[in-house]
Design an enzyme around this catalytic site. Structure first.
Site, PDB file in Angstrom:
ATOM      1  N   CYS A 189      26.840  43.759  34.619  1.00  0.00           N
ATOM      2  CA  CYS A 189      28.245  43.439  34.360  1.00  0.00           C
ATOM      3  C   CYS A 189      29.241  44.330  35.090  1.00  0.00           C
ATOM      4  O   CYS A 189      30.339  43.888  35.441  1.00  0.00           O
ATOM      5  CB  CYS A 189      28.547  43.524  32.864  1.00  0.00           C
ATOM      6  SG  CYS A 189      27.314  42.748  31.795  1.00  0.00           S
ATOM      7  N   CYS A 193      31.367  43.472  38.484  1.00  0.00           N
ATOM      8  CA  CYS A 193      32.530  42.572  38.469  1.00  0.00           C
ATOM      9  C   CYS A 193      33.628  43.039  37.521  1.00  0.00           C
ATOM     10  O   CYS A 193      34.807  42.856  37.795  1.00  0.00           O
ATOM     11  CB  CYS A 193      32.102  41.160  38.086  1.00  0.00           C
ATOM     12  SG  CYS A 193      31.176  40.299  39.370  1.00  0.00           S
ATOM     13  N   HIS A 194      33.238  43.629  36.391  1.00  0.00           N
ATOM     14  CA  HIS A 194      34.221  43.956  35.357  1.00  0.00           C
ATOM     15  C   HIS A 194      34.651  45.415  35.362  1.00  0.00           C
ATOM     16  O   HIS A 194      35.630  45.767  34.698  1.00  0.00           O
ATOM     17  CB  HIS A 194      33.660  43.601  33.978  1.00  0.00           C
ATOM     18  CG  HIS A 194      33.379  42.146  33.800  1.00  0.00           C
ATOM     19  ND1 HIS A 194      34.372  41.208  33.593  1.00  0.00           N
ATOM     20  CD2 HIS A 194      32.210  41.451  33.823  1.00  0.00           C
ATOM     21  CE1 HIS A 194      33.826  40.008  33.481  1.00  0.00           C
ATOM     22  NE2 HIS A 194      32.517  40.122  33.624  1.00  0.00           N
ATOM     23  N   MET A 204      31.324  33.405  36.945  1.00  0.00           N
ATOM     24  CA  MET A 204      30.352  34.107  36.109  1.00  0.00           C
ATOM     25  C   MET A 204      29.177  33.181  35.821  1.00  0.00           C
ATOM     26  O   MET A 204      29.361  32.056  35.358  1.00  0.00           O
ATOM     27  CB  MET A 204      31.005  34.553  34.800  1.00  0.00           C
ATOM     28  CG  MET A 204      30.033  35.237  33.844  1.00  0.00           C
ATOM     29  SD  MET A 204      30.871  35.903  32.403  1.00  0.00           S
ATOM     30  CE  MET A 204      29.471  36.188  31.322  1.00  0.00           C
ATOM     31  N   HIS A 209      37.450  43.347  48.265  1.00  0.00           N
ATOM     32  CA  HIS A 209      36.006  43.213  48.007  1.00  0.00           C
ATOM     33  C   HIS A 209      35.228  43.309  49.318  1.00  0.00           C
ATOM     34  O   HIS A 209      35.038  44.395  49.828  1.00  0.00           O
ATOM     35  CB  HIS A 209      35.741  41.900  47.272  1.00  0.00           C
ATOM     36  CG  HIS A 209      34.371  41.820  46.681  1.00  0.00           C
ATOM     37  ND1 HIS A 209      33.894  42.729  45.784  1.00  0.00           N
ATOM     38  CD2 HIS A 209      33.370  40.919  46.869  1.00  0.00           C
ATOM     39  CE1 HIS A 209      32.660  42.422  45.430  1.00  0.00           C
ATOM     40  NE2 HIS A 209      32.310  41.327  46.094  1.00  0.00           N
ATOM     41  N   HIS A 235      35.175  34.968  48.596  1.00  0.00           N
ATOM     42  CA  HIS A 235      34.021  35.877  48.646  1.00  0.00           C
ATOM     43  C   HIS A 235      33.273  35.589  49.946  1.00  0.00           C
ATOM     44  O   HIS A 235      32.333  34.792  49.973  1.00  0.00           O
ATOM     45  CB  HIS A 235      33.112  35.677  47.436  1.00  0.00           C
ATOM     46  CG  HIS A 235      32.059  36.744  47.307  1.00  0.00           C
ATOM     47  ND1 HIS A 235      30.972  36.823  48.168  1.00  0.00           N
ATOM     48  CD2 HIS A 235      31.927  37.774  46.436  1.00  0.00           C
ATOM     49  CE1 HIS A 235      30.217  37.854  47.819  1.00  0.00           C
ATOM     50  NE2 HIS A 235      30.765  38.450  46.770  1.00  0.00           N
TER      51      HIS A 235
END
Length: 560
Positions: free
Chosen positions: A47, A50-51, A101, A337, A379
């Site tokens: 997790c 991304c978070h 997700m 990113h 992305h």
């Protein structure tokens, strides 16, 4: 697996910001110390990327128990995991969302899903910092430079070797691209995110989600790890110095935690310098966790392009004088990113995926060239360059949150492309995909095909396939290749996600990772780029959860 797209749409609404009059009084579910430790490990592995470690969100949503912010019009917005509650969070974790997700019901057990739903309602634990001395204490020089071979001791065509991440095994597979045989599998640390090549092509550098960086020497009879160092507790990118006279002298690595980048010796990994990235965002707000995302070396200058995710700052770091480090800071957009070079090698394009933009940096002038609006959550991986029959040179990105691939017109100093100048830094075409969830796009100068995956899509058939566009006629629908079926492996309960097309050096083969669960047989499926037929399937039992693949020549020369 059942069709879950409607569930994803419904649950996506549950994590949108909520306008509330006041904070709520819910208390976090209690957890035993053993449960907390188990949940911390799962969060780190699945997790945090991304978070965020502090759960403030980036590519993924904010997962703090409670958050609030004031909009420009004065409206106060509040949200948080406590408001969502355990039952709602379990459904989101199990079924995923169409925002990118994935569903975790075939990755985590029901008990683990419940555990994570309770965990994210508790305050996030803050990991320890990691200093220069900590790096020095972790440094392990296994084979000094003087003891390494002075010439290549094997007969492998090193330029066509593939470095393949075996994510959950914590290993790296080196595969001979000429013979399709596994050459060597080495320990690499957990979930290697990227493999970079030295300027000479002799060394492979790996780094991943446990903060460990390794150097693998390809010259011995069998490749071997010659040095390791830990940069922190989580990282995503490294690159060497490539400017003439500095080839492989230094290596820079950027960490997700702590938020900093560090410079080490390029041949031994001996730590030299640590630089924090904490500071103000492009919005003027202090952020405690500005993670370092992609890093690339500029071959035309002694500098690295370092992208800081949460602040939206792009740093041009001049490594010609480390004692008096000079850095150019360029404001772009959040959250930075991954990205790659345009065909000219002058512009670096990076996804600001929370802003639905791509930032383009002119590395010749050291300034921002453009901010290009794209579809939801771009992305690109490294992106893909080709000459469009109607719009000239383009660089492309897929999207986690939308079902298109965006083609962006890029400048060229070649006079024959001057007629396309008016289109520069615009999305000139969107290629239609069967759904969202793309991670990587790829083509090759010798190919007429453009490949795109969709491993983060909740639909099995889409996630297990790749899509191939004909660049001579981009109005046609792409050809769907079901990689899972083409592998010849028996069906599995877990989705086997087809991820990251990668060309061989010659540009006539495309390698796809079929990323299954830990207990399932995974594979590397190799296609003939001209016929789109399967040439070879690598299904060795040691090929466990393969993800990223990096061809030595293409990675060295930024061929994508």
């Amino acid at each position: 697996m059942q069709n879950k797209s409607w569930i994803g749409k419904t649950l996506a609404l549950a994590i949108l910001p909520m306008a509330l009059g006041s904070a709520w009084a819910q208390t976090a579910p209690q957890m035993t110390p053993e449960e907390m430790e188990q949940a911390k490990q799962i969060y780190f592995e699945r997790c945090a990327g991304c978070h965020g470690v502090l759960r403030k969100g980036a590519t993924g949503k904010n997962l703090e128990p409670h958050w609030s912010k004031t909009l420009d019009d004065g409206t106060k917005m509040e949200g948080g995991t406590l408001k969502l509650g355990t039952d709602r969070l379990e459904k989101i974790i199990a079924y995923g969302t169409e925002g990118g997700m994935v569903n975790y019901d075939d990755i985590l057990t029901p008990e683990e899903i419940n555990l994570m739903a309770r965990y994210v309602q508790n305050e996030p634990p803050i990991p320890p910092e990691f200093s220069l001395q900590d790096m020095k204490d972790s440094w392990n020089l296994i084979v000094p430079v003087a003891d390494r071979p002075t010439k290549q001791m094997n007969k492998v065509n090193l330029s066509n070797v593939f470095a393949i991440t075996l994510r959950d095994a914590g290993k790296l597979a080196l595969v001979d691209g000429d013979t399709h045989k596994i050459w060597k599998i080495l320990e690499s640390g957990y979930a290697v995110h990227i493999s970079r090549m030295s300027a000479s092509g002799r060394y492979v550098y790996t780094t991943g989600r446990d903060g460990l960086t390794t150097i693998i020497d390809l010259w011995p009879e069998e490749p071997m790890t010659v040095a390791t160092v830990r940069f922190g507790s989580d990282m995503r990118s490294v690159d060497v110095s490539k400017f003439k006279g500095y080839e492989d002298k230094y290596l820079v690595g950027g960490t997700y935690w702590p938020p900093q980048y560090s410079i080490v010796d390029g041949l031994t990994l001996e730590p030299i310098k640590v630089v924090s990235t904490r500071g103000q965002t492009v919005d003027g707000v202090y952020h405690p966790e500005p993670r370092v995302a992609s890093i690339v070396a500029n071959p035309a200058k002694p500098e690295w392009v370092v992208n800081v995710k949460e602040t939206g700052m792009i740093l041009l770091v001049d490594y010609s004088d480390l004692e008096n480090l000079k850095t150019t800071t360029i404001n772009s957009a959040k959250f930075l990113h991954d990205g790659g070079w345009d065909a000219s090698g002058r512009y670096f394009l990076v996804a600001a995926n929370a802003s639905n933009k791509v930032a383009a940096v002119d590395t010749k002038t050291g300034k921002l060239a453009a901010l290009v609006d794209t579809a939801k959550i771009p992305h690109p991986g490294r992106g893909a360059n080709f000459v469009h029959p109607q719009y000239g040179p383009v660089w492309s990105t897929g999207h986690l949150g939308d079902d298109v691939v965006s083609l962006i017109s890029t400048p060229s100093e070649d006079a024959k492309f001057s007629k396309y100048k008016a289109n520069n830094w615009k999305v000139v075409q969107e290629l239609k995909m069967p759904g969202a969830g793309n991670l990587f796009v790829k083509t090759h100068p010798k190919s007429k095909h453009f490949w795109a995956d969709a491993p983060m899509n909740p639909e099995r058939e889409i996630a297990e396939s790749v899509y191939v566009f004909d660049m001579n006629d981009l109005t046609k629908d792409p050809v769907q290749l079901n990689v899972a079926k083409d592998s010849g492996l028996p069906e599995s309960k877990a989705i086997r996600r087809a991820v990251q097309p990668e060309y061989n050096k010659a540009g006539d083969e495309v390698w796809i990772s079929l990323w299954g669960g830990k207990a399932d047989q995974s594979a590397i499926v190799i296609y003939d780029d001209k016929t789109l037929k399967v040439k070879q399937v690598i299904t060795d039992p040691e090929v466990i959860t393969p993800t990223g693949k990096f061809n030595v020549y293409n990675t060295m020369h930024d061929v994508y």
